[in-house]
Design a protein around this motif. Sequence first.
Motif, short mmCIF file in Angstrom:
data_model
loop_
_atom_site.label_atom_id
_atom_site.label_comp_id
_atom_site.label_asym_id
_atom_site.label_seq_id
_atom_site.Cartn_x
_atom_site.Cartn_y
_atom_site.Cartn_z
N ILE A 197 44.51 -0.70 58.15
CA ILE A 197 43.55 0.39 57.92
C ILE A 197 42.54 0.08 56.80
N ILE A 232 38.42 8.69 56.45
CA ILE A 232 39.33 8.65 57.59
C ILE A 232 40.63 7.94 57.24
N ARG A 233 40.57 7.02 56.28
CA ARG A 233 41.76 6.25 55.91
C ARG A 233 42.87 7.16 55.36
N LEU A 242 44.48 9.41 58.02
CA LEU A 242 45.17 8.54 58.97
C LEU A 242 46.50 8.05 58.40
N CYS A 258 48.97 10.90 58.27
CA CYS A 258 49.45 11.17 59.63
C CYS A 258 50.48 10.13 60.06
N GLU A 261 46.11 18.78 62.84
CA GLU A 261 46.32 17.50 63.52
C GLU A 261 45.52 17.49 64.82
N LEU A 294 42.64 12.15 65.55
CA LEU A 294 43.47 11.58 64.49
C LEU A 294 44.78 11.05 65.06
N MET A 325 44.11 7.78 66.89
CA MET A 325 43.91 6.66 65.97
C MET A 325 45.24 6.22 65.36
N ALA A 326 46.08 7.18 65.01
CA ALA A 326 47.40 6.85 64.43
C ALA A 326 48.23 6.07 65.44
#
Length: 202
Positions: free
Chosen positions: A83, A90-91, A94, A97, A165, A169, A172-173
């Motif tokens: 990441i 966003i990091r 993420l 999450c 959530e 997201l 991406m996770a």
Amino acid sequence: MPQNLNEKINDVLEDRQLSISAITRELKDKGFVEHRLVLTGYLRALRDLKKLQEIEVPPSKVYKRLDCQEKSTDIYSIIGDHIKHLDMEIRLPLVVCIISKLFKRPVFREELLHLGINSKNVTNCLESSTCVVTVSRDENLKLYRSEITRIPIPANDPAYEIKIEDMKLVSMANMVLLEMIKDLVDTTGLTPKTKQTKLGEI
């Protein structure tokens, strides 16, 4: 065979993957001249020792370093490597999450520090109207702190969780988790040799 050939091959393959011909040329430029067949055998030996990954790219094979060996027990390094190219906005959500899903608990500030995310980054996110991360009020935080033994979690260290959530997201996770698995598990003999562009084409 020069004793430091392994080191030179690692240098040549740093952050990239190359065919046997390309590796041979690169080594020659560095003053290491070996017959292609000898080098091929050496590369396959490194593959068998899990030092290199051999990838089928028809009509040839390419090799890449397997740098995850020493990091494989450090989940924070593994996640961090996947990441680090993302913007902090966003990091942070993420990471929260991913770790929340992996460990089934909120994420402590100390853990975020291990991922290169400092208190200022967290504060900036929490103060943003678009931030989906929130301070956790989980009644079991004290218990979680005591049960984490891999890294020291300071007393009263705040923890964070996702308050909203959304599907983007989560998607991406899941992609990061899949990439982590592919990096850590040898999938040779399980994946098609020809590149697939769409899953629906099967």
